[in-house]
Design an enzyme around this catalytic site. Structure first.
Site, PDB file in Angstrom:
ATOM      1  N   ASP A 109     123.479  -4.822 -46.430  1.00 43.33           N
ATOM      2  CA  ASP A 109     124.630  -4.322 -45.678  1.00 43.33           C
ATOM      3  C   ASP A 109     125.503  -3.548 -46.657  1.00 43.33           C
ATOM      4  O   ASP A 109     125.308  -3.629 -47.873  1.00 43.33           O
ATOM      5  CB  ASP A 109     125.429  -5.471 -45.031  1.00 43.33           C
ATOM      6  CG  ASP A 109     126.208  -5.010 -43.794  1.00 43.33           C
ATOM      7  OD1 ASP A 109     125.741  -5.275 -42.672  1.00 43.33           O
ATOM      8  OD2 ASP A 109     127.264  -4.349 -43.948  1.00 43.33           O
ATOM      9  N   HIS A 112     129.902 -10.627 -21.753  1.00 47.78           N
ATOM     10  CA  HIS A 112     128.642 -11.160 -21.220  1.00 47.78           C
ATOM     11  C   HIS A 112     128.110 -12.365 -21.980  1.00 47.78           C
ATOM     12  O   HIS A 112     127.080 -12.913 -21.592  1.00 47.78           O
ATOM     13  CB  HIS A 112     127.589 -10.048 -21.174  1.00 47.78           C
ATOM     14  CG  HIS A 112     127.336  -9.408 -22.500  1.00 47.78           C
ATOM     15  ND1 HIS A 112     128.087  -8.362 -22.969  1.00 47.78           N
ATOM     16  CD2 HIS A 112     126.452  -9.696 -23.469  1.00 47.78           C
ATOM     17  CE1 HIS A 112     127.659  -8.011 -24.172  1.00 47.78           C
ATOM     18  NE2 HIS A 112     126.675  -8.810 -24.507  1.00 47.78           N
ATOM     19  N   THR A 117     128.749  -4.680 -28.138  1.00 46.70           N
ATOM     20  CA  THR A 117     128.775  -3.906 -26.897  1.00 46.70           C
ATOM     21  C   THR A 117     130.184  -3.903 -26.292  1.00 46.70           C
ATOM     22  O   THR A 117     130.648  -2.882 -25.775  1.00 46.70           O
ATOM     23  CB  THR A 117     127.792  -4.525 -25.881  1.00 46.70           C
ATOM     24  OG1 THR A 117     126.496  -4.523 -26.467  1.00 46.70           O
ATOM     25  CG2 THR A 117     127.756  -3.749 -24.590  1.00 46.70           C
ATOM     26  N   CYS A 177     113.129  -4.389 -16.908  1.00 46.65           N
ATOM     27  CA  CYS A 177     113.109  -4.134 -15.459  1.00 46.65           C
ATOM     28  C   CYS A 177     113.642  -2.733 -15.142  1.00 46.65           C
ATOM     29  O   CYS A 177     114.610  -2.271 -15.741  1.00 46.65           O
ATOM     30  CB  CYS A 177     113.964  -5.192 -14.755  1.00 46.65           C
ATOM     31  SG  CYS A 177     114.369  -4.810 -13.045  1.00 46.65           S
ATOM     32  N   CYS A 215     109.622  -4.856  -9.485  1.00 42.96           N
ATOM     33  CA  CYS A 215     109.093  -3.637 -10.130  1.00 42.96           C
ATOM     34  C   CYS A 215     107.892  -4.005 -11.018  1.00 42.96           C
ATOM     35  O   CYS A 215     107.613  -5.169 -11.264  1.00 42.96           O
ATOM     36  CB  CYS A 215     110.178  -2.940 -10.940  1.00 42.96           C
ATOM     37  SG  CYS A 215     110.653  -3.824 -12.443  1.00 42.96           S
ATOM     38  N   CYS A 239     130.880  -9.302 -28.196  1.00 49.26           N
ATOM     39  CA  CYS A 239     129.673  -8.630 -28.681  1.00 49.26           C
ATOM     40  C   CYS A 239     130.058  -7.231 -29.157  1.00 49.26           C
ATOM     41  O   CYS A 239     131.075  -6.684 -28.733  1.00 49.26           O
ATOM     42  CB  CYS A 239     128.682  -8.527 -27.527  1.00 49.26           C
ATOM     43  SG  CYS A 239     127.216  -7.556 -27.889  1.00 49.26           S
ATOM     44  N   HIS A 295     132.255  -1.399 -27.970  1.00 48.87           N
ATOM     45  CA  HIS A 295     131.971  -0.052 -27.449  1.00 48.87           C
ATOM     46  C   HIS A 295     132.735   0.170 -26.130  1.00 48.87           C
ATOM     47  O   HIS A 295     133.278   1.252 -25.894  1.00 48.87           O
ATOM     48  CB  HIS A 295     130.475   0.142 -27.188  1.00 48.87           C
ATOM     49  CG  HIS A 295     129.653   0.236 -28.436  1.00 48.87           C
ATOM     50  ND1 HIS A 295     129.694   1.330 -29.263  1.00 48.87           N
ATOM     51  CD2 HIS A 295     128.793  -0.634 -29.001  1.00 48.87           C
ATOM     52  CE1 HIS A 295     128.871   1.135 -30.284  1.00 48.87           C
ATOM     53  NE2 HIS A 295     128.320  -0.056 -30.151  1.00 48.87           N
ATOM     54  N   ARG A 314     130.203  -9.188 -45.081  1.00 49.70           N
ATOM     55  CA  ARG A 314     129.006  -9.541 -44.305  1.00 49.70           C
ATOM     56  C   ARG A 314     127.880 -10.030 -45.222  1.00 49.70           C
ATOM     57  O   ARG A 314     127.089 -10.889 -44.844  1.00 49.70           O
ATOM     58  CB  ARG A 314     128.542  -8.337 -43.474  1.00 49.70           C
ATOM     59  CG  ARG A 314     129.478  -8.036 -42.311  1.00 49.70           C
ATOM     60  CD  ARG A 314     129.399  -9.131 -41.275  1.00 49.70           C
ATOM     61  NE  ARG A 314     130.440  -9.110 -40.264  1.00 49.70           N
ATOM     62  CZ  ARG A 314     130.421  -8.386 -39.151  1.00 49.70           C
ATOM     63  NH1 ARG A 314     129.432  -7.567 -38.919  1.00 49.70           N
ATOM     64  NH2 ARG A 314     131.398  -8.498 -38.288  1.00 49.70           N
TER      65      ARG A 314
HETATM   66 ZN    ZN Z   1     112.373  -5.255 -12.043  1.00 53.20          ZN
END
Ligand code: ZN
Length: 365
Positions: free
Chosen positions: A199, A67, A44, A111, A100, A42, A47, A204
């Site tokens: 882009d 991930h 991410t 969350c 929460c 990804c 990074h 791409r």
């Molecule tokens: Zn939560």
């Protein structure tokens, strides 16, 4: 079972990563152990690999990162009832608290106590990973791992496209990175009208064409808002999907939006963006931020699209590597001359002549 495994570890708070022997994770009562078959890189992860300001602020070290994955369950905790050994799975990467206010009001994608698989909790660039049973997504056993591992970013695209009306609408997708490319396919599959892709990278834009974009705009050559008006009969785009995070492109997106348009923002700007609020106010725009995937509505929408053959993700997968070639893979990611890069976690998978995900039909019965 072995006690150690190979994992790609972000060890130090500096650029790079190291592939090393790490302990096989021990599962809790509400967790499952998955043997990772395929994972994908990804933005991410880039990074994290490059170690920029965002990573310094966010990432826990040392940690196995990554991930996006698909794999097969090898063990389940004592309280797990929804997953069994041998199941083909992926997982939602946001590990949420459940108590929460956002969690209890149907907004657990934001969350207050989120931990993120592969960012602030151990991830999937390893032989094994652990995930909470409640985060498990079951995959069809015949779905190639190379495709199944793409569902995390695909979910970002699905949430963005479907966060408002799309049928028959003119859509501008600004930024044809991977999620932008997926958004083009999702928008088309869900009945969008004309899809305009922008882009600055010709590679791409070529991929955007393959994913079904009707109009390609190189916004390093053309003024984006002018081009959007030209291609929409002077109306502007009724839906603007901002996937670039580039301040100038974002401004052009607001300028190119039609009256009463929806502007959905997913691209993350790395610097401050100045906006002419007049575009929002006087055009009556609806502007919204998109993060993650709605848990779990987005996953069911995605499953429906995939299972019915409405999406073809094959053109997105341009390269596969084994994990030991991670340096090459990250270098290629940085070059931008690639689509999705997949790690195949078992070296024999690279040689299997029948890893014909390109011929996968996506069709169920
Ligand atoms: Zn939560």
């Amino acid at each position: 079972m072995e006690k150690t495994m190979l994992g790609l570890v972000k060890e130090k708070r500096e650029p790079g990563a190291v592939l090393k022997e790490v302990p096989v994770p021990v599962i809790g009562a509400d967790e499952v152990l998955v043997r990772v078959k395929a994972s994908s890189i990804c933005g991410t992860d880039v990074h994290i690999y490059n170690w920029d300001a965002w990573a310094e602020k966010t990432v826990v070290t040392p940690n196995v990162f990554g991930h996006e994955f698909a794999g097969v369950v090898e063990a389940v905790g004592s309280q797990v009832v929804n997953v069994k050994i041998g199941d083909h799975i992926s997982a939602e990467g946001h590990i949420v608290c459940g108590y929460c206010k956002p969690c209890r009001t149907g907004n657990s994608h934001v969350c207050l106590n989120t931990r993120s698989f592969g960012i602030t909790a151990p991830g999937c660039f390893a032989t094994y990973a652990t995930v909470k049973a409640s985060n498990v997504i079951h995959n069809r056993p015949d779905m190639p791992f190379e495709i199944a591992c793409l569902q995390d970013p695909l979910g970002n695209a699905v949430q963005t496209v479907l966060s408002g009306d799309i049928v028959g609408k003119s859509v501008a997708v600004i930024g044809s990175g991977l999620i932008g490319l997926m958004s083009i396919a999702v928008a088309k599959a869900c009945g969008a009208g004309q899809v305009i892709a922008a882009d600055i990278n010709p590679y791409r834009l070529e991929m955007a064409h393959k994913m079904g974009a009707d109009v390609l705009i190189n916004n390093s050559v053309e003024k984006l808002s002018t081009a959007i008006f030209e291609h929409t009969g002077g109306e502007g785009a009724e839906v603007v999907l901002e996937m670039s995070g580039n301040p100038e492109a974002m401004q052009e997106g607001f300028e190119g939006a039609a009256k009463a348009a929806r502007v959905s923002l997913l691209g993350i700007p790395v610097e401050d963006v100045s906006l002419d609020m007049g575009h929002i106010i006087f055009k009556g725009l609806r502007v919204e931020g998109i993060t993650g995937r709605r848990m779990y509505e987005t996953w069911y929408q995605m499953k429906g699209l995939l299972d019915r053959g409405a999406l073809n993700l094959n053109p997105l997968v341009t390269h596969t590597f084994t994990l030991d070639r991670y340096e090459e893979a990250f270098e290629l990611m940085r070059s931008g001359r690639c689509g999705k890069i997949i790690f195949l976690h078992e070296s024999n998978m690279m040689n299997e002549k029948n890893r014909n995900y390109e011929n996968y039909t996506y069709l169920t019965v």
